[in-house]
Design a protein around this motif. Structure first.
Motif, PDB file in Angstrom:
ATOM      1  N   PHE A 226       5.998   2.383  13.338  1.00 10.53           N
ATOM      2  CA  PHE A 226       4.582   2.070  13.538  1.00 10.53           C
ATOM      3  C   PHE A 226       3.843   1.793  12.231  1.00 10.53           C
ATOM      4  CE2 PHE A 226       5.434   4.498  17.504  1.00 10.53           C
ATOM      5  CZ  PHE A 226       4.978   3.555  18.420  1.00 10.53           C
ATOM      6  N   GLY A 227       4.346   2.310  11.108  1.00 13.70           N
ATOM      7  CA  GLY A 227       3.610   2.225   9.855  1.00 13.70           C
ATOM      8  C   GLY A 227       3.982   1.068   8.954  1.00 13.70           C
ATOM      9  N   VAL A 228       5.059   0.348   9.276  1.00 17.88           N
ATOM     10  CA  VAL A 228       5.529  -0.742   8.413  1.00 17.88           C
ATOM     11  C   VAL A 228       5.533  -2.051   9.207  1.00 17.88           C
ATOM     12  CG1 VAL A 228       7.425  -1.585   6.981  1.00 17.88           C
ATOM     13  CG2 VAL A 228       6.966   0.874   7.113  1.00 17.88           C
ATOM     14  N   LYS A 229       4.982  -3.082   8.609  1.00 21.28           N
ATOM     15  CA  LYS A 229       4.959  -4.396   9.234  1.00 21.28           C
ATOM     16  C   LYS A 229       5.883  -5.365   8.494  1.00 21.28           C
ATOM     17  CE  LYS A 229       1.846  -2.815  11.986  1.00 21.28           C
ATOM     18  NZ  LYS A 229       2.264  -2.375  13.347  1.00 21.28           N
ATOM     19  N   GLU A 230       6.432  -6.313   9.231  1.00 17.74           N
ATOM     20  CA  GLU A 230       7.315  -7.327   8.650  1.00 17.74           C
ATOM     21  C   GLU A 230       6.491  -8.555   8.267  1.00 17.74           C
ATOM     22  OE1 GLU A 230      10.641  -8.157  11.194  1.00 17.74           O
ATOM     23  OE2 GLU A 230      10.805  -6.068  11.842  1.00 17.74           O
ATOM     24  N   LYS A 231       6.277  -8.738   6.976  1.00 17.80           N
ATOM     25  CA  LYS A 231       5.471  -9.867   6.501  1.00 17.80           C
ATOM     26  C   LYS A 231       6.299 -11.128   6.296  1.00 17.80           C
ATOM     27  CE  LYS A 231       2.385  -9.132   3.340  1.00 17.80           C
ATOM     28  NZ  LYS A 231       1.751  -8.717   2.063  1.00 17.80           N
TER      29      LYS A 231
ATOM     30  N   ALA B 221      11.600  -7.718   3.798  1.00 15.81           N
ATOM     31  CA  ALA B 221      10.551  -8.350   4.605  1.00 15.81           C
ATOM     32  C   ALA B 221       9.174  -7.755   4.351  1.00 15.81           C
ATOM     33  CB  ALA B 221      10.889  -8.213   6.095  1.00 15.81           C
ATOM     34  N   ILE B 222       9.097  -6.688   3.557  1.00 20.54           N
ATOM     35  CA  ILE B 222       7.818  -6.034   3.281  1.00 20.54           C
ATOM     36  C   ILE B 222       7.057  -6.760   2.182  1.00 20.54           C
ATOM     37  CG2 ILE B 222       6.735  -3.900   2.466  1.00 20.54           C
ATOM     38  CD1 ILE B 222       9.054  -2.366   3.765  1.00 20.54           C
ATOM     39  N   THR B 223       7.765  -7.187   1.129  1.00 21.74           N
ATOM     40  CA  THR B 223       7.133  -7.856   0.001  1.00 21.74           C
ATOM     41  C   THR B 223       8.133  -8.772  -0.689  1.00 21.74           C
ATOM     42  OG1 THR B 223       6.015  -7.533  -2.136  1.00 21.74           O
ATOM     43  CG2 THR B 223       7.681  -5.918  -1.512  1.00 21.74           C
TER      44      THR B 223
ATOM     45  N   SER C 199       0.837  -1.201   0.000  1.00 23.66           N
ATOM     46  CA  SER C 199       0.000   0.000   0.000  1.00 23.66           C
ATOM     47  C   SER C 199       0.870   1.249   0.000  1.00 23.66           C
ATOM     48  CB  SER C 199      -0.903   0.011   1.236  1.00 23.66           C
ATOM     49  OG  SER C 199      -0.131   0.220   2.412  1.00 23.66           O
ATOM     50  N   TRP C 200       0.294   2.337  -0.503  1.00 24.38           N
ATOM     51  CA  TRP C 200       1.043   3.598  -0.512  1.00 24.38           C
ATOM     52  C   TRP C 200       1.297   4.090   0.906  1.00 24.38           C
ATOM     53  CZ3 TRP C 200       3.887   5.554  -4.168  1.00 24.38           C
ATOM     54  CH2 TRP C 200       3.637   5.191  -5.480  1.00 24.38           C
ATOM     55  N   THR C 201       0.400   3.765   1.824  1.00 21.47           N
ATOM     56  CA  THR C 201       0.619   4.142   3.228  1.00 21.47           C
ATOM     57  C   THR C 201       1.883   3.489   3.770  1.00 21.47           C
ATOM     58  OG1 THR C 201      -1.763   4.351   3.600  1.00 21.47           O
ATOM     59  CG2 THR C 201      -0.368   4.117   5.547  1.00 21.47           C
ATOM     60  N   THR C 202       2.042   2.194   3.480  1.00 20.14           N
ATOM     61  CA  THR C 202       3.247   1.484   3.913  1.00 20.14           C
ATOM     62  C   THR C 202       4.479   2.033   3.212  1.00 20.14           C
ATOM     63  OG1 THR C 202       2.031  -0.559   4.376  1.00 20.14           O
ATOM     64  CG2 THR C 202       4.390  -0.762   3.966  1.00 20.14           C
ATOM     65  N   ALA C 203       4.391   2.249   1.891  1.00 15.70           N
ATOM     66  CA  ALA C 203       5.539   2.731   1.121  1.00 15.70           C
ATOM     67  C   ALA C 203       5.996   4.108   1.592  1.00 15.70           C
ATOM     68  CB  ALA C 203       5.185   2.776  -0.368  1.00 15.70           C
ATOM     69  N   ILE C 204       5.039   5.013   1.849  1.00 16.45           N
ATOM     70  CA  ILE C 204       5.400   6.357   2.319  1.00 16.45           C
ATOM     71  C   ILE C 204       5.940   6.314   3.743  1.00 16.45           C
ATOM     72  CG2 ILE C 204       4.522   8.661   2.837  1.00 16.45           C
ATOM     73  CD1 ILE C 204       4.787   8.068  -0.146  1.00 16.45           C
ATOM     74  N   SER C 205       5.315   5.473   4.583  1.00 12.91           N
ATOM     75  CA  SER C 205       5.816   5.328   5.965  1.00 12.91           C
ATOM     76  C   SER C 205       7.257   4.835   5.965  1.00 12.91           C
ATOM     77  CB  SER C 205       4.929   4.354   6.745  1.00 12.91           C
ATOM     78  OG  SER C 205       3.620   4.835   6.871  1.00 12.91           O
TER      79      SER C 205
ATOM     80  N   ARG D 157       8.805  -4.663  -4.817  1.00  8.65           N
ATOM     81  CA  ARG D 157      10.068  -4.471  -4.097  1.00  8.65           C
ATOM     82  C   ARG D 157      10.843  -3.295  -4.690  1.00  8.65           C
ATOM     83  NH1 ARG D 157      13.416  -9.760  -2.574  1.00  8.65           N
ATOM     84  NH2 ARG D 157      11.864  -9.795  -0.927  1.00  8.65           N
ATOM     85  N   SER D 158      10.807  -3.153  -6.006  1.00  9.28           N
ATOM     86  CA  SER D 158      11.454  -2.000  -6.645  1.00  9.28           C
ATOM     87  C   SER D 158      10.800  -0.712  -6.178  1.00  9.28           C
ATOM     88  CB  SER D 158      11.362  -2.119  -8.170  1.00  9.28           C
ATOM     89  OG  SER D 158      12.148  -3.197  -8.638  1.00  9.28           O
TER      90      SER D 158
END
Length: 458
Positions: A208-213, A148-150, A19-25, A156-157
């Motif tokens: 707080f805005g990024v999670k490790e998937k 770890a995000i994607t 998501s753009w929220t994750t990418a911007i965070s 990823r790019s």
């Protein structure tokens, strides 16, 4: 054919969209980190010499020793990060703790203790080396987090592109405002508080805005033996680091000589700031274009073709050294293609994480990215030393008109020599074997292994 198969492979899995929220965070963390890094990298020497009263030669030695300590620390931190497994994740705890430590040590660097000259030097050594170690505590986990995000190569790019673009604005913020802020606030210490607060807020947004998937615990604890084993087993990573080391060395040397080229060869010192601005804009444009190019021709091809074009730009520039208009136009092509290639290369580093897991059964994000960061620091140190040596060898004499021979060598090191040397980087990059098709094959095998393990456990 390969790209068609890649699309089919991608469709095998649900699109791992970020998501753009994750990418911007995630990107805001890069802004904060580069505000802090630029503040230290650009202005700490000026503060030490002009405000704290430390001699320039002593400061130079301090920076060299700090880089050596920093390099050794990177490998150790990579091992610690790989061995981390908490409820908060593998990388985020380090980002949280490290951001607080960096804020505190940055402020400490710009305090003005009432010590003797020797006491001030000891204080500078203590605080700056401590700052360097603390910055590595957030830098290695931050870039490791990208893997770890994607696991989607295209996403990823994007995850890597956004921080690289935003990082530029961090440098611009500091370079444009620092001296004015020092006059307005009345102290370097006060400005360090402002930048530390900006940095801390940005890193907390990332935390707080990024999670490790995809933070997978290791089966075996990482150690220094694992460092050598990683380099031995992970052929793509080894070739990639060699190619990137060469490109960054060349970039550092060329960057050294471009200053002298404008001042002494062109006698156009006033145009230098404009050229650097144009180059930065061109690099950002290349960074933005990179993911779109990679989708069409693949990341490996993007990295190789951009290096070829960067080489040609430098070589053509050799024949246009007296025309400042052409210097601006052609000179902007090298950073543009450099920006294109840089994003592809950093995304390729992230793909080496999965390759390493496929080969060894253990995931080593911390070690992979600590090696990448160590490589960058090594290239900067060696490239700066080579640049200084070559400048002296060319017969450079400061504050005077240079001889025809010296001016010739300055021009060569800014144009033709980097262009030719860039071609050499193509050889290790060509040996990098993780194409998009191969990446999905590796990913498929890893997931099958995990599935088998779960079935046996149940």
């Amino acid at each position: 054919m390969e790209l068609t198969e890649t699309v089919k492979n991608r469709e095998t899995y649900s699109r791992d969209k970020v998501s753009w929220t994750t990418a911007i965070s995630y990107g805001l963390g890069s802004y904060g980190a580069n505000v802090m890094y630029a503040f230290i990298a650009i202005y700490l020497m000026l503060y030490y010499t002009d405000s704290l009263g430390i001699k320039a030669a002593a400061v130079g030695l301090l920076f060299l020793i700090a880089r050596l300590v920093d390099g050794a620390t990177d490998i150790a931190l990579g091992i610690l990060v790989d061995n981390t497994h908490t409820k908060l994740g593998k990388f985020r705890p380090w980002i949280l703790v490290g951001s607080i430590l960096v804020s505190l040590t940055t402020v400490a660097c710009f305090l003005s203790p009432d010590f003797s000259e020797a006491g001030k030097l000891v204080y500078a050594y203590s605080t700056y080396i401590l700052w360097s170690v603390c910055f590595a505590v957030i830098d290695i986990p931050y870039w490791s987090l990208s893997a770890a995000i994607t696991q989607d190569p295209t996403e990823r790019s994007k995850v890597i592109t956004i921080p690289r673009i935003i990082a530029t604005f961090g440098f611009l913020t500091v370079s444009a405002s620092t001296l004015w802020l020092v006059k307005f606030v009345g102290s370097w210490w006060g400005v360090s508080l402002i930048f530390s607060a900006i940095f801390l807020v940005c890193m907390l947004i990332t935390f707080f805005g990024v999670k490790e998937k995809y933070a997978v615990p290791r089966k075996e604890r990482q150690n220094f033996k694992g460092f050598w084993l990683l380099l031995k087993q992970n052929n793509p990573l080894r070739y990639l680091l060699i190619g990137m080391l060469m490109l960054e060395l060349i970039g550092t040397i060329r960057g050294t000589f471009q200053l002298y080229f404008f001042i002494y060869n062109l006698n156009a010192e006033a145009a230098l700031a404009a050229f650097l601005t144009v180059s930065m804009i061109a690099q950002v444009a290349g960074t933005i274009a990179s993911p779109f190019i990679s989708v069409r021709i693949g990341k490996k091809n993007t990295a190789i073709y951009s290096s070829v074009m960067m080489s040609l730009s430098c070589i053509v520039l050799f024949f246009c050294q007296t025309n400042i208009t052409l210097i601006f136009i052609i000179g902007a092509l090298a950073p543009f293609f450099g920006g294109v290639g840089q994003i592809a290369l950093y995304s390729m580093v992230a793909d080496c994480v999965e390759y390493g897991e496929w080969v060894s059964g253990n995931r080593s994000e911390g070690m992979v990215f600590s090696l990448n960061i160590f490589k960058t620091k090594l290239s900067g140190a060696i490239g700066g030393a080579i640049g200084g040596f070559c400048l002296s060898w060319a017969g450079y004499i400061p504050h005077t008109v240079q001889s025809a021979q010296t001016a010739l060598w300055i021009g060569l090191f800014f144009t033709l020599i980097p262009g030719i040397l860039t071609v050499l980087s193509l050889f290790p990059l060509a040996k990098y074997e993780i194409t998009e098709k191969r990446f999905f094959e590796i990913l498929d095998e890893i997931r099958q292994r995990h599935h088998s393990v779960k079935e046996i456990a149940s």
